[in-house]
Motif scaffolding. Structure first.
Motif, PDB file in Angstrom:
ATOM      1  N   THR A  35      -8.010 -38.160  48.226  1.00 21.16           N
ATOM      2  CA  THR A  35      -8.606 -38.574  49.751  1.00 21.16           C
ATOM      3  C   THR A  35      -7.367 -38.822  50.594  1.00 21.16           C
ATOM      4  OG1 THR A  35     -10.311 -39.534  48.444  1.00 21.16           O
ATOM      5  CG2 THR A  35      -9.904 -40.373  50.612  1.00 21.16           C
ATOM      6  N   LEU A  36      -6.186 -39.382  50.270  1.00 23.66           N
ATOM      7  CA  LEU A  36      -5.087 -39.699  51.128  1.00 23.66           C
ATOM      8  C   LEU A  36      -4.623 -38.280  51.905  1.00 23.66           C
ATOM      9  CD1 LEU A  36      -3.377 -41.970  52.596  1.00 23.66           C
ATOM     10  CD2 LEU A  36      -1.896 -41.423  50.399  1.00 23.66           C
ATOM     11  N   ALA A  37      -4.518 -37.443  50.755  1.00 24.63           N
ATOM     12  CA  ALA A  37      -3.790 -35.949  51.392  1.00 24.63           C
ATOM     13  C   ALA A  37      -4.819 -35.450  52.239  1.00 24.63           C
ATOM     14  CB  ALA A  37      -3.770 -35.142  50.155  1.00 24.63           C
ATOM     15  N   GLY A  38      -6.210 -35.683  52.103  1.00 24.91           N
ATOM     16  CA  GLY A  38      -7.127 -35.003  53.160  1.00 24.91           C
ATOM     17  C   GLY A  38      -7.078 -35.859  54.406  1.00 24.91           C
ATOM     18  N   ALA A  39      -7.212 -37.361  54.303  1.00 24.03           N
ATOM     19  CA  ALA A  39      -7.315 -38.007  55.566  1.00 24.03           C
ATOM     20  C   ALA A  39      -5.955 -37.987  56.428  1.00 24.03           C
ATOM     21  CB  ALA A  39      -7.498 -39.444  55.079  1.00 24.03           C
ATOM     22  N   THR A  40      -4.814 -37.830  55.778  1.00 22.83           N
ATOM     23  CA  THR A  40      -3.664 -37.614  56.562  1.00 22.83           C
ATOM     24  C   THR A  40      -3.346 -36.174  57.206  1.00 22.83           C
ATOM     25  OG1 THR A  40      -2.337 -37.190  54.637  1.00 22.83           O
ATOM     26  CG2 THR A  40      -2.509 -39.648  55.253  1.00 22.83           C
ATOM     27  N   GLY A  41      -4.029 -35.184  56.668  1.00 16.50           N
ATOM     28  CA  GLY A  41      -3.938 -33.994  57.102  1.00 16.50           C
ATOM     29  C   GLY A  41      -2.575 -33.227  56.725  1.00 16.50           C
ATOM     30  N   TRP A  42      -1.787 -33.876  55.767  1.00 22.50           N
ATOM     31  CA  TRP A  42      -0.568 -33.239  55.411  1.00 22.50           C
ATOM     32  C   TRP A  42      -0.648 -31.742  54.658  1.00 22.50           C
ATOM     33  CZ3 TRP A  42       0.742 -31.863  50.734  1.00 22.50           C
ATOM     34  CH2 TRP A  42       0.046 -32.447  49.404  1.00 22.50           C
ATOM     35  N   PHE A  43      -1.686 -31.817  53.767  1.00 16.26           N
ATOM     36  CA  PHE A  43      -1.779 -30.567  53.330  1.00 16.26           C
ATOM     37  C   PHE A  43      -2.304 -29.443  54.021  1.00 16.26           C
ATOM     38  CE2 PHE A  43      -4.649 -27.791  50.527  1.00 16.26           C
ATOM     39  CZ  PHE A  43      -3.589 -27.359  49.504  1.00 16.26           C
ATOM     40  N   GLU A  44      -3.189 -29.506  54.804  1.00 14.09           N
ATOM     41  CA  GLU A  44      -3.664 -28.462  55.902  1.00 14.09           C
ATOM     42  C   GLU A  44      -2.432 -28.142  56.742  1.00 14.09           C
ATOM     43  OE1 GLU A  44      -7.214 -27.713  58.948  1.00 14.09           O
ATOM     44  OE2 GLU A  44      -6.740 -29.574  58.327  1.00 14.09           O
ATOM     45  N   ARG A  45      -1.389 -28.984  57.053  1.00 15.63           N
ATOM     46  CA  ARG A  45      -0.553 -28.584  57.776  1.00 15.63           C
ATOM     47  C   ARG A  45       0.632 -27.710  57.008  1.00 15.63           C
ATOM     48  NH1 ARG A  45      -0.727 -33.992  59.779  1.00 15.63           N
ATOM     49  NH2 ARG A  45       0.804 -34.898  58.162  1.00 15.63           N
ATOM     50  N   VAL A  46       0.778 -28.259  55.874  1.00 11.79           N
ATOM     51  CA  VAL A  46       1.384 -27.159  55.023  1.00 11.79           C
ATOM     52  C   VAL A  46       0.852 -25.741  54.876  1.00 11.79           C
ATOM     53  CG1 VAL A  46       2.038 -26.834  52.524  1.00 11.79           C
ATOM     54  CG2 VAL A  46       2.459 -29.044  53.455  1.00 11.79           C
ATOM     55  N   MET A  47      -0.556 -25.817  54.696  1.00 11.00           N
ATOM     56  CA  MET A  47      -1.013 -24.455  54.722  1.00 11.00           C
ATOM     57  C   MET A  47      -1.071 -23.580  56.032  1.00 11.00           C
ATOM     58  SD  MET A  47      -2.397 -24.034  51.502  1.00 11.00           S
ATOM     59  CE  MET A  47      -3.024 -22.544  52.017  1.00 11.00           C
ATOM     60  N   ASN A  48      -1.106 -24.337  56.757  1.00  7.42           N
ATOM     61  CA  ASN A  48      -0.775 -23.473  58.189  1.00  7.42           C
ATOM     62  C   ASN A  48       0.335 -22.838  58.551  1.00  7.42           C
ATOM     63  OD1 ASN A  48      -3.568 -24.482  59.085  1.00  7.42           O
ATOM     64  ND2 ASN A  48      -2.578 -26.058  60.097  1.00  7.42           N
ATOM     65  N   ARG A  49       1.386 -23.203  57.395  1.00  5.20           N
ATOM     66  CA  ARG A  49       2.606 -22.502  57.594  1.00  5.20           C
ATOM     67  C   ARG A  49       2.627 -21.282  56.669  1.00  5.20           C
ATOM     68  NH1 ARG A  49       6.036 -25.450  60.640  1.00  5.20           N
ATOM     69  NH2 ARG A  49       7.739 -24.031  60.085  1.00  5.20           N
ATOM     70  N   ILE A  50       1.643 -21.112  55.944  1.00  5.90           N
ATOM     71  CA  ILE A  50       1.850 -19.910  55.057  1.00  5.90           C
ATOM     72  C   ILE A  50       1.285 -18.710  55.777  1.00  5.90           C
ATOM     73  CG2 ILE A  50       0.828 -18.953  52.801  1.00  5.90           C
ATOM     74  CD1 ILE A  50       0.753 -21.746  51.999  1.00  5.90           C
ATOM     75  N   PRO A  51       2.040 -17.679  56.009  1.00  3.39           N
ATOM     76  CA  PRO A  51       1.411 -16.398  56.511  1.00  3.39           C
ATOM     77  C   PRO A  51       0.282 -15.827  55.806  1.00  3.39           C
ATOM     78  CG  PRO A  51       3.826 -16.067  56.318  1.00  3.39           C
ATOM     79  CD  PRO A  51       3.512 -17.345  55.436  1.00  3.39           C
ATOM     80  N   MET A  52      -0.601 -15.131  56.736  1.00  2.00           N
ATOM     81  CA  MET A  52      -1.864 -14.526  56.138  1.00  2.00           C
ATOM     82  C   MET A  52      -1.373 -13.545  55.114  1.00  2.00           C
ATOM     83  SD  MET A  52      -4.884 -14.157  55.937  1.00  2.00           S
ATOM     84  CE  MET A  52      -5.419 -15.391  57.307  1.00  2.00           C
ATOM     85  N   ALA A  53      -0.262 -12.702  55.256  1.00  2.00           N
ATOM     86  CA  ALA A  53       0.012 -11.673  54.185  1.00  2.00           C
ATOM     87  C   ALA A  53       0.044 -12.313  52.981  1.00  2.00           C
ATOM     88  CB  ALA A  53       1.191 -10.849  54.613  1.00  2.00           C
ATOM     89  N   LEU A  54       0.767 -13.611  52.802  1.00  2.45           N
ATOM     90  CA  LEU A  54       1.311 -14.263  51.627  1.00  2.45           C
ATOM     91  C   LEU A  54       0.037 -14.995  50.964  1.00  2.45           C
ATOM     92  CD1 LEU A  54       4.169 -13.832  52.471  1.00  2.45           C
ATOM     93  CD2 LEU A  54       4.787 -16.049  51.669  1.00  2.45           C
ATOM     94  N   ALA A  55      -1.040 -15.222  51.873  1.00  4.08           N
ATOM     95  CA  ALA A  55      -2.409 -16.044  51.378  1.00  4.08           C
ATOM     96  C   ALA A  55      -3.287 -14.946  51.019  1.00  4.08           C
ATOM     97  CB  ALA A  55      -2.981 -16.595  52.547  1.00  4.08           C
ATOM     98  N   SER A  56      -3.269 -13.823  51.521  1.00  2.95           N
ATOM     99  CA  SER A  56      -4.098 -12.601  50.909  1.00  2.95           C
ATOM    100  C   SER A  56      -3.146 -12.136  49.532  1.00  2.95           C
ATOM    101  CB  SER A  56      -4.153 -11.554  51.950  1.00  2.95           C
ATOM    102  OG  SER A  56      -4.739 -11.857  53.155  1.00  2.95           O
ATOM    103  N   ALA A  57      -2.062 -12.121  49.472  1.00  5.82           N
ATOM    104  CA  ALA A  57      -1.254 -11.837  48.324  1.00  5.82           C
ATOM    105  C   ALA A  57      -1.642 -12.589  47.354  1.00  5.82           C
ATOM    106  CB  ALA A  57       0.179 -11.604  48.410  1.00  5.82           C
ATOM    107  N   LEU A  58      -1.758 -13.878  47.456  1.00  5.61           N
ATOM    108  CA  LEU A  58      -1.976 -14.993  46.637  1.00  5.61           C
ATOM    109  C   LEU A  58      -3.266 -14.775  46.030  1.00  5.61           C
ATOM    110  CD1 LEU A  58      -1.570 -17.510  45.297  1.00  5.61           C
ATOM    111  CD2 LEU A  58      -2.447 -18.865  47.251  1.00  5.61           C
ATOM    112  N   LEU A  59      -4.253 -14.655  46.838  1.00  5.37           N
ATOM    113  CA  LEU A  59      -5.774 -14.220  46.652  1.00  5.37           C
ATOM    114  C   LEU A  59      -5.910 -13.190  45.608  1.00  5.37           C
ATOM    115  CD1 LEU A  59      -8.818 -14.629  46.995  1.00  5.37           C
ATOM    116  CD2 LEU A  59      -8.682 -13.159  49.069  1.00  5.37           C
ATOM    117  N   ALA A  60      -5.300 -12.003  46.003  1.00  3.03           N
ATOM    118  CA  ALA A  60      -5.339 -10.797  45.161  1.00  3.03           C
ATOM    119  C   ALA A  60      -4.799 -11.072  44.011  1.00  3.03           C
ATOM    120  CB  ALA A  60      -4.441  -9.655  46.007  1.00  3.03           C
TER     121      ALA A  60
END
Length: 393
Positions: free
Chosen positions: A108-133
């Motif tokens: 809950t704290l990770a979501g309320a502070t927004g820190w996790f989303e800020r980390v995810m925003n720094r991951i390029p789409m190519a790496l996110a897509s490779a992670l998914l694959a």
């Protein structure tokens, strides 16, 4: 109601397949986790009630509100951590519930502070897509390796899928599922004896907090849930083109876990594998209507919770080869799209391939799964490559 207008056979089937895959692939681990804390049969049923309700409501309600497929699941690596640590540490169910509550508060704290989303925003789409694959490719491989023990079943399902993709592309997965179930039933491979008719009854366990449970259970559960579940879950959302309020949704999963923890909900989080099934083109040709697959999945999960023993038996009645085959075939489109985006940009290609291969390897270091290490390896490779490029200019 717009939901029923938007609902199609393919989207409902995608929701059902998501439940089938998500449940049958890891329910045994959840049972082992509960048994590690000396859970009674009534408490194990309560765990299924709490997890089913939590996953169902957290998937269906936000999906209806946002009109986007929000997919929530239990933490499979978290259950594995609990099963191992519970046996080693000799913790009671009360101490386990205390650890669940602490983990829920941290999520809950990770979501309320927004820190996790800020980390995810720094991951390029190519790496996110490779992670998914990389995450999904293991299921694609398992679909064909299942042929070693059930060759006729897998060949029939593969043929059904290929023919249906040519003649009825929107219904390829439903046709394949029906063909597989029909064949398995005809061959007597459906374990109907596993089905028992009884309602699930929640059992409340008062929490007990201890330093040892905090260190051995709560913190590892939080780390693997965020790194091995929420991280690839967000990657799936972004790779499939859905812009979600990540922080608010993570807060929601934390609060839901907090409420349901005394009944056995150890950790709720974004799903990756089942999300790809409901967010991919096989669910619906119109991305704006794929939310109906997530709502269907949520509704089935809710029924699973309320009628825990009945649905548990029904889902576990399917042969494991059938589950592996339908999962791999349903994810083919998502695997292909992920790889296409991952290697599209030449400047990110090698880093994306490193992310894909490390993730696909399934390596586990310090109790954290390969999805996290794939992102770490790819990000480091990209950093080195870009740094060298800038200094040479």
């Amino acid at each position: 109601m717009n939901f029923f207008k938007d609902l199609s056979l393919s989207s409902f089937t995608a929701g059902f397949v998501a439940v089938l895959v998500g449940f049958t692939s890891s329910v045994a681990i959840v049972f082992q986790a509960a048994q590690a804390f000396q859970a009674t049969p009534a408490q194990i049923t309560s765990w299924m009630w709490a997890l089913g309700l939590g996953m169902g409501l957290c998937s269906a309600i936000p999906s209806l509100i946002l009109k986007k497929p929000v997919m929530v699941a239990w933490s499979t690596p978290g259950a594995a951590v609990l099963a191992t640590a519970g046996l080693a540490g000799g913790f009671s169910m009360a101490e386990a519930v205390g650890a669940f509550i602490v983990c829920a508060a941290l999520i809950t704290l990770a979501g309320a502070t927004g820190w996790f989303e800020r980390v995810m925003n720094r991951i390029p789409m190519a790496l996110a897509s490779a992670l998914l694959a990389g995450v999904l490719a293991r299921f694609g491989l398992q679909a064909f390796s299942a042929a070693q023990t059930a060759l006729p079943l897998v060949l029939l399902m593969l043929a059904s899928y290929v023919i249906a993709r040519r003649l009825l592309p929107r219904y390829a997965v439903p046709v394949t599922l029906v063909a597989g179930v029909t064949f398995a039933a005809f061959k007597g491979q459906m374990a109907w004896s596993a089905v028992s008719f009884e309602l699930a009854v929640p059992v409340f366990t008062a929490p007990q907090f201890s330093v040892s449970a905090l260190v051995s259970l709560a913190l590892p559960l939080f780390v693997v849930t965020m790194a091995s579940q929420n991280l690839p879950g967000v990657a799936v959302m972004r790779a499939t083109g859905y812009d979600m309020p990540v922080s608010r949704l993570i807060t929601m999963t934390g609060l839901a876990t907090l409420v349901l923890a005394p009944f056995g909900a150890f950790a709720l989080n974004f799903s990756a594998i089942t999300a790809a099934i409901c967010m991919g083109p096989e669910a619906h040709e119109d991305p704006k209507k794929r939310y109906t697959a997530a709502v269907s999945c949520g509704a089935i999960y809710t029924v699973l919770g309320l009628f825990g023993a009945v649905v548990t038996g029904l889902l576990t009645a399917f042969p494991k080869e059938l589950v592996a085959a339908i999962a791999g075939l349903a994810l083919l489109g998502s695997i292909g799209n992920g790889l296409a985006v991952a290697v599209k940009d030449e400047s990110h290609r090698e880093a994306a391939l490193i992310t894909f291969l490390v993730t696909l390897s399934g390596v586990v270091v310090a109790g954290i799964g390969s999805a996290f290490w794939g992102v770490v390896a790819g990000s480091l490779a990209l950093l080195v490559q870009q740094y060298g490029s800038r200094t040479s200019d």
